[in-house]
Design a protein around this motif. Structure first.
Motif, PDB file in Angstrom:
ATOM      1  N   GLU A 146      18.905   1.674  32.708  1.00 29.51           N
ATOM      2  CA  GLU A 146      18.349   1.690  34.063  1.00 29.51           C
ATOM      3  C   GLU A 146      17.128   2.596  34.145  1.00 29.51           C
ATOM      4  N   LEU A 147      17.135   3.658  33.339  1.00 25.78           N
ATOM      5  CA  LEU A 147      16.021   4.604  33.362  1.00 25.78           C
ATOM      6  C   LEU A 147      14.820   4.105  32.557  1.00 25.78           C
ATOM      7  N   ALA A 148      15.074   3.141  31.673  1.00 22.33           N
ATOM      8  CA  ALA A 148      14.021   2.688  30.761  1.00 22.33           C
ATOM      9  C   ALA A 148      13.069   1.710  31.447  1.00 22.33           C
ATOM     10  N   ALA A 149      11.932   1.487  30.798  1.00 25.24           N
ATOM     11  CA  ALA A 149      10.965   0.487  31.274  1.00 25.24           C
ATOM     12  C   ALA A 149      11.573  -0.901  31.127  1.00 25.24           C
ATOM     13  N   PRO A 150      11.142  -1.885  31.940  1.00 25.56           N
ATOM     14  CA  PRO A 150      11.737  -3.231  31.888  1.00 25.56           C
ATOM     15  C   PRO A 150      11.738  -3.837  30.496  1.00 25.56           C
ATOM     16  N   ASP A 151      10.683  -3.607  29.705  1.00 25.87           N
ATOM     17  CA  ASP A 151      10.634  -4.234  28.391  1.00 25.87           C
ATOM     18  C   ASP A 151      11.559  -3.552  27.375  1.00 25.87           C
ATOM     19  N   GLU A 152      12.102  -2.341  27.710  1.00 24.77           N
ATOM     20  CA  GLU A 152      13.041  -1.650  26.819  1.00 24.77           C
ATOM     21  C   GLU A 152      14.494  -1.804  27.287  1.00 24.77           C
ATOM     22  N   ARG A 153      14.656  -2.258  28.507  1.00 27.92           N
ATOM     23  CA  ARG A 153      15.995  -2.265  29.128  1.00 27.92           C
ATOM     24  C   ARG A 153      16.957  -3.192  28.388  1.00 27.92           C
ATOM     25  N   ALA A 154      16.494  -4.393  28.039  1.00 32.80           N
ATOM     26  CA  ALA A 154      17.385  -5.366  27.410  1.00 32.80           C
ATOM     27  C   ALA A 154      17.899  -4.854  26.070  1.00 32.80           C
ATOM     28  N   ALA A 155      17.056  -4.169  25.313  1.00 23.19           N
ATOM     29  CA  ALA A 155      17.478  -3.670  24.001  1.00 23.19           C
ATOM     30  C   ALA A 155      18.572  -2.612  24.143  1.00 23.19           C
ATOM     31  N   LEU A 156      18.397  -1.719  25.113  1.00 21.07           N
ATOM     32  CA  LEU A 156      19.416  -0.688  25.331  1.00 21.07           C
ATOM     33  C   LEU A 156      20.735  -1.308  25.804  1.00 21.07           C
ATOM     34  N   LEU A 157      20.635  -2.316  26.663  1.00 16.11           N
ATOM     35  CA  LEU A 157      21.856  -2.976  27.133  1.00 16.11           C
ATOM     36  C   LEU A 157      22.532  -3.730  25.998  1.00 16.11           C
ATOM     37  N   ALA A 158      21.762  -4.337  25.124  1.00 14.81           N
ATOM     38  CA  ALA A 158      22.348  -5.024  23.964  1.00 14.81           C
ATOM     39  C   ALA A 158      23.077  -4.016  23.077  1.00 14.81           C
ATOM     40  N   GLU A 159      22.488  -2.820  22.915  1.00 16.40           N
ATOM     41  CA  GLU A 159      23.152  -1.770  22.141  1.00 16.40           C
ATOM     42  C   GLU A 159      24.442  -1.330  22.822  1.00 16.40           C
ATOM     43  N   ALA A 160      24.418  -1.252  24.151  1.00 21.06           N
ATOM     44  CA  ALA A 160      25.628  -0.893  24.904  1.00 21.06           C
ATOM     45  C   ALA A 160      26.706  -1.947  24.719  1.00 21.06           C
ATOM     46  N   VAL A 161      26.300  -3.234  24.751  1.00 18.16           N
ATOM     47  CA  VAL A 161      27.267  -4.319  24.529  1.00 18.16           C
ATOM     48  C   VAL A 161      27.899  -4.179  23.155  1.00 18.16           C
ATOM     49  N   SER A 162      27.095  -3.893  22.166  1.00 17.20           N
ATOM     50  CA  SER A 162      27.604  -3.731  20.809  1.00 17.20           C
ATOM     51  C   SER A 162      28.633  -2.608  20.731  1.00 17.20           C
TER      52      SER A 162
END
Length: 885
Positions: free
Chosen positions: A734-750
């Motif tokens: 949520e704190l990250a820029a839009p273009d970085e958000r999906a990668a962090l969420l994918a890491e969270a899913v993992s």
């Protein structure tokens, strides 16, 4: 009347008398078998045949010649009808001589010369010897007189007139009519006629069994069935049946009545043998055996017990209280002398309600222990209360009995122990409690918020606790603040309790230790804390399925044993586990059960456990009114110094965040952090308060503070705690820029895929779908949504379902295609998400909470949505979007 065969015999005797041959009939049978009814029916028949019927009835108090022959002499056809004949002896006079008897019977013989005479004497077994002699005088002289004498006698051996009946039966003109129980066809006829309809065979059998073939009891059962509303085709003992039982006993021998009372008092405590009943009544066992036989024959008893409990209860209620107590005490003494087990001896003692000797206290204690192991805590408590009440009068160990009573009552209702706490504290101070009992006392005190009193014991207020180790002394995980008072845990202590309380690292050795604790668990208070802390180890290390399996085993054992407190604690633990693994429906059932098993006051300081689960479940499922209801439950003073208070506060913060009260939520999460720091256990695995506080800070626009909190949480997260790591990555996204958000969420899913956190995984996948949609990655968004939907459905996360692009899944569980803004409507992605939630019925505040935006932003998006879709009201949104309303 169902006695046609017997009536035919009497009719034949009457016919013989009409030919000038006198006859005698002796009718015998148990009480209620219809002897009197048969006599009266025959009297009506005889009068129709022109006979004169003269009758008398003997009674226990009116059984002499003046009374019986006075009744006969009052018949209007006899010459002395104006009053008793002068030749009758008065009470107290010697038995009449043969000449006097001749003069007494002369009027009857004179009447017989005019018309046949039938003399009926009912209940002859009550008559005295003078009456019996007089009757024999008459019957010996009937052969040439048109007289029929019909006598009814009880068949009870205690009422037997052996020489009288023997001489009667030896007379050739005498017939013996023995009344037997009604046969099944006769019972069926009476029941069918009485109820006016055909009755099934199984129902007929109920009438047969309950009446024992006794016509009086059967008629009463039919009357009860007829009076029932709705009418019943089967036998049920009601008021008429009870009255019939009284009628049977009223006419029975006194020893039979006493025996019936004793059997009623004994109940199911023991088999009513003649020896036992004899000692209860101080009577000859031989007479008791005859009385029991009579009660069986009458139809009141079967296999030593009453055929119906209603009869026993009615008879028991009529026994004076003092007499009942004496009989119970005699029964207990007799059972003990016969070597019966303590559990059997204790039952009549408890019914007596008093203890007359010191040995009775020991019996009650032994019986209480037995009943506890069998799961009958109600009986165990009853025995211990009686023993404790008598302890002071019989030199019993009152302190030990009070401790045993408290331990037993605790298993059923912890609130009951409160009244015993002053006595237990005094006993502990005087050194009259064992180590185990003193430790249990600490648990009671802490459970009910008596923190300072418990602290006095834990810090050496008594020598009983001074020699024990830190983990065994620390009887309650309720108050972590006591850790400092106890001097802290030894540095080399690797016990399960220490690891949970201090937030130590969970390694393989600790998991093995937790398993060993659970393997050795026995359902009593001494292992309450170790068992729960061992389960906590499995929960914190994501062994939720394993922990749930152990709880199922322990819960079944608690149910078999009848321990409501254990059942409540294990149910609420199951609820916590199910919340952590996202099975909200199962969690809701366990939480409801735990609150139903114990009252709010009985939960004491632990009330926060079931309430926290209930609040979290209702909040996660969007039932905010329901969550608010749980938040209105009054809380015990001091609960927020305990671990249950911590869980409650964390759940309350979730609720406040869900309804958009982010400042209040932030205060709740901050208070969680304050408590955990004070306890020296600021570990995210226990309560990840920083992540939720960071999320609330974001809603309030405090981005820097949110980043600091989540980074601190990441730094404190243990290597094995993938659940907290995944949650932290969500906040970082949520704190990250839009273009970085999906990668962090994918890491969270993992990270979350390696845990049992289905709710966290479903939420993260939903956010990942939204993030990929924002990047134009429709395929990736669809994949994330497809993975999220079955989790959302399984967990029952209705609000989350609406937040997915395209809204909730179809009712049949099928996936809907992603609905990104239609070109014709020209809705932006943000507007589409807001519109979908609004169409699903979410309020502006709820939409803001779900999408992590302000209420003002929601209102602005909706204004543009209405304009683009050309709608003016929220109810029209669903149709305009093409989604179900």
């Amino acid at each position: 009347m169902e006695r046609e065969a017997e009536l035919a015999v009497l009719s034949a005797l009457l016919s013989a008398s009409l030919e000038g041959r006198g006859r005698v009939a002796v009718i015998t049978g148990p009480t209620g078998y219809g002897k009197t009814t048969l006599l009266r029916t025959f009297a009506d028949h005889a009068k129709k045949q022109g006979a004169v019927f003269i009758s008398a009835t003997a009674a226990r108090t009116e059984n002499g010649v003046p009374e019986l022959f006075g009744q006969l002499a009052r018949h209007p056809r006899l010459p002395a009808a104006s009053g008793p004949p002068a030749q009758l002896p008065a009470d107290g006079d010697p038995a009449p001589s043969s000449s006097a008897l001749h003069r007494m019977w002369k009027p009857v013989h004179e009447l017989a010369a005019e018309a046949p005479v039938v003399i009926g004497v009912d209940d002859v077994h009550h008559a005295d010897e003078a009456v019996l002699r007089s009757l024999l005088h008459l019957t010996r002289r009937l052969e040439t007189s048109p007289i029929v004498v019909v006598l009814t006698l009880s068949s009870c051996s205690l009422d037997e007139r052996a020489s009288f009946t023997a001489e009667l039966r030896s007379q050739p003109h005498c017939r013996h009519i023995r009344l037997r129980p009604l046969a099944a066809p006769a019972v069926a006829g009476i029941v069918t006629r009485g109820l006016g309809a055909a009755v099934p065979d199984d129902c007929l059998e109920s009438f047969n069994r309950l009446s024992g073939g006794n016509p009086l009891l059967l008629d009463a059962l039919v009357a009860d069935a007829r009076a029932a509303r709705p009418a019943r085709p089967h036998a049920v003992a009601g008021n008429d049946y009870v009255q019939a039982v009284w009628q049977c006993l009223h006419r029975a021998h006194p020893a039979v009545v006493d025996c019936a009372r004793a059997v009623a008092v004994l109940g199911g405590d023991a088999t009513p043998t003649p020896a036992l009943l004899g000692r209860m009544l101080d009577a000859d066992p031989a007479d008791i055996a005859l009385a029991l036989q009579s009660l069986e024959t009458i139809g009141l008893l079967e296999d030593g017990g009453f055929r119906d409990e209603a009869a026993r209860e009615a008879l028991y209620a009529k026994v004076p209280a003092r007499e009942r107590a004496t009989m119970h005490l005699h029964a207990a003494r007799a059972l003990r002398e016969d070597g019966e087990p303590a559990a059997r001896v204790a039952r009549p003692l408890a019914e007596a309600g008093t203890v007359g000797a010191g040995w009775m206290i020991d019996v009650l204690r032994q019986a209480a222990d037995h009943e506890q192991h069998d799961g009958d805590f109600t009986s165990a408590i009853r025995y211990l209360r009686l023993a404790r009440q008598a302890a002071s009068a019989h030199d019993g160990d009152e302190a030990q009995l009070t401790a045993e009573l408290a331990s037993t009552e605790w298993q059923v209702d912890p609130l009951q122990v409160v009244r015993l706490l002053p006595e237990l504290r005094a006993a502990a101070a005087a050194g009259r409690l064992t180590d185990r009992q003193t430790e249990d006392l600490v648990t009671y005190l802490l459970w009910h918020g008596r923190r300072e009193q418990a602290r006095a014991l834990l810090t050496g207020g008594t020598d009983r606790l001074a020699a024990t180790g830190w983990a065994s002394r620390f009887r309650s995980w309720l108050y972590p603040t006591l850790l400092a008072d106890l001097g802290g845990a030894p540095p080399d202590d690797r016990s399960v309790e220490v690891a949970v309380i201090t937030g130590g690292e969970m390694d393989d050795d600790l998991l093995i230790a937790a398993e060993q604790v659970l393997l050795s668990t026995r359902l009593d208070d001494s292992v309450l804390v170790p068992a729960l802390t061992a389960l906590a180890v499995l929960v914190y290390t994501e062994g939720l399925d394993h922990a749930a399996a152990w709880i199922d085993i322990l819960l079944k054992a608690a149910e078999r044993r009848g321990s409501l407190t254990w059942q409540a604690l294990l149910s609420t633990t199951s609820s916590i586990i199910d919340v952590r693994r996202g099975d909200l429906r199962a969690a809701e059932g366990h939480a409801q059960r735990s609150l139903a098993l114990l009252s709010n006051r009985s939960w004491g300081m632990a009330l926060g456990l079931p309430l926290s689960s209930s609040i979290q479940i209702a909040t996660a499922r969007g039932r905010y009114d329901e969550a608010a209801k749980f938040l209105r439950v009054p809380l015990p003073d001091g609960m927020f110094e305990t671990l249950p208070g911590l869980y409650y506060m964390f759940a309350r913060g979730h609720y406040h965040a869900a309804i958009g009260q982010h400042r209040t939520a932030l205060a709740d999460f901050g208070s969680c952090g304050d408590l955990m720091r004070d306890w020296g256990n600021d570990q995210p695995a226990l309560v990840p308060w920083r992540g939720e506080a960071a999320r609330a800070s974001l809603r309030l626009g405090r981005t820097d503070r949110a980043r600091t909190l989540v980074e601190e949480q990441m730094a404190r997260t243990m290597s094995w705690d993938a659940r907290t790591r995944g949650a932290s990555l969500r906040v970082l996204a949520e704190l990250a820029a839009p273009d970085e958000r999906a990668a962090l969420l994918a890491e969270a899913v993992s990270a979350l895929e390696g845990t049992t956190d289905r709710v966290g995984l479903a939420t993260t996948l939903t956010e990942l779908s939204l993030a990929r949609t924002a990047l134009g990655d429709e395929d990736g968004a669809r994949d994330a949504a497809r993975s999220a939907r079955p989790l959302i459905k399984k967990c029952g996360l209705e609000p989350l379902a609406a937040a997915l692009p395209g809204g909730a899944p179809d009712r049949d569980g099928g996936e809907k295609p992603l609905r990104i803004a239609s070109p014709t409507t020209e809705l932006s992605d943000a507007e589409q998400r807001v519109a979908s939630l609004a169409a699903a019925g979410f309020s502006n505040r709820q939409i803001a909470s779900e999408l992590f935006i302000t209420v003002s932003t929601v209102e602005q998006h909706l204004t543009r949505v209405y304009r683009k879709l050309n709608v003016s009201r929220r109810p029209n949104l669903a149709k305009a979007l093409g989604t179900p309303a």
